[in-house]
Design an enzyme around this catalytic site. Structure first.
Site, mmCIF file in Angstrom:
data_model
loop_
_atom_site.group_PDB
_atom_site.id
_atom_site.type_symbol
_atom_site.label_atom_id
_atom_site.label_comp_id
_atom_site.label_asym_id
_atom_site.label_seq_id
_atom_site.Cartn_x
_atom_site.Cartn_y
_atom_site.Cartn_z
ATOM 1 N N SER A 80 0.644 3.543 2.508
ATOM 2 C CA SER A 80 0.910 4.317 3.265
ATOM 3 C C SER A 80 2.387 4.659 3.580
ATOM 4 C CB SER A 80 0.357 3.944 4.719
ATOM 5 O OG SER A 80 0.919 2.166 5.097
ATOM 6 N N LYS A 99 5.349 1.494 9.194
ATOM 7 C CA LYS A 99 4.980 2.141 9.107
ATOM 8 C C LYS A 99 6.357 2.938 10.197
ATOM 9 C CE LYS A 99 0.754 1.670 8.481
ATOM 10 N NZ LYS A 99 0.016 2.369 7.723
ATOM 11 N N SER A 136 -2.812 7.422 5.819
ATOM 12 C CA SER A 136 -2.297 5.689 5.745
ATOM 13 C C SER A 136 -3.480 4.854 7.461
ATOM 14 C CB SER A 136 -1.113 6.112 6.756
ATOM 15 O OG SER A 136 -0.369 5.124 7.858
ATOM 16 N N SER A 153 0.781 -1.482 -0.239
ATOM 17 C CA SER A 153 -0.290 -0.237 0.271
ATOM 18 C C SER A 153 0.889 1.037 0.179
ATOM 19 C CB SER A 153 -1.158 -0.361 1.432
ATOM 20 O OG SER A 153 -0.411 0.486 2.205
#
Length: 292
Positions: free
Chosen positions: A90, A145, A239, A88
């Protein structure tokens, strides 16, 4: 359907290792005794018979062949380095969809595979690290992250500004670019832009992305408990991160936080980029770089 690959790998190593040990302690000596008895019973051994008597059972042969390979894979993947693919956006602009990254598995301590129990402490996550961890709402899924809040921190996000322990995290504008996440034909397509900023988290300077047309979310504050971390994606307006993990389906103590025992490792390098659809795109090595 989620496949627990670490568990399957451990089971494969255990089964193949057991077969190799079984041959070492039982089948191997048994074959050698039978062959010695045959040699004593005949004057001239028949080569075909000798070959048949020396041949390992098929299951034992496979077990002995696969065991060292599977063991090396288990050690490398569990304790040293594990590859991941970014699914993704994010973490844009730091990581793009289709990036293949390497994750250091021992940066935050040596952990037992499957059990995820830390047996040898090494270092703790630092503010600004890009970290892979198990998603608190579904531990079968790995997320990536950036570490924003450390144990004991007070994290506040207001007006698209990150504030840690009462201090605003420095932001410097870098550039304005077209927002490629808004599809052509959308009413706001012509006006959709993304602002790129340089943010400094601790000693780490990195880029973040904010959508010009996205409004600021309501101001909110979190207290990071001991043994937990607060995570945010670099693509701040797109996100699913600690700001939004407050589902009733997860334990309250995990709301917005990643516990230490969910940590997988520290992302440190991009080694390949292969965008979707893979059948019509070739892998590229133009994005090879260390991750900051």
């Amino acid at each position: 359907m989620h496949i627990n690959f670490p568990l399957l790998l451990v089971l494969a190593v255990a089964v193949s290792g057991f077969l190799a040990l079984l041959d070492l302690l039982w089948f191997g000596p048994r074959r050698r005794r039978a062959l010695a008895a045959y040699d004593r019973a005949v004057d001239i051994p028949d080569p075909t018979t000798v070959e048949r008597m020396e041949k390992e059972p098929l299951l034992i042969e496979y077990g002995k062949s696969f065991f060292p390979v599977l063991l090396v894979v288990l050690v490398l993947r569990s304790f040293l380095v594990e590859p991941f693919q970014i699914p993704s956006g994010s973490m844009k602009p730091t990581l793009e969809v289709g990036d293949f990254i390497l994750v250091n598995k021992f940066a935050y301590g040596i952990r037992l595979p499957v059990l995820d129990m830390k047996v040898i402490p090494v270092n703790d996550p630092q503010r600004g690290d890009v970290m892979v961890f198990r998603y608190p709402n579904d531990p079968r899924i790995n997320y990536i992250k950036r570490v924003v809040g450390l144990p004991g921190d007070t994290v506040r996000y207001a007006g698209k500004q990150l504030i840690i322990n009462g201090e605003r995290v420095p932001l410097e504008p870098v550039r304005l670019e077209k927002d490629d996440e808004v599809p052509a034909g959308h009413p706001l397509y012509s006006r959709a832009e993304a602002e790129i900023f340089e943010e400094k988290l601790g000693d780490v300077e990195h880029l973040i992305r904010q959508k010009s047309l996205s409004g600021a979310p309501a101001a909110k504050e979190w207290q990071v408990p001991e043994g937990h971390y607060f995570m945010m994606g670099d693509n701040r307006d797109n996100s699913n991160d600690s700001r939004y993990w407050n589902s009733e389906e997860m334990p309250r103590e995990l709301w917005g936080m990643v516990p230490d025992n969910y940590i997988v490792g520290k992302a440190f390098a991009i080694w390949m980029h292969w965008p979707e659809p893979k059948l019509s795109n070739l892998p590229s090595f133009s994005r090879i770089a260390l991750i900051h």
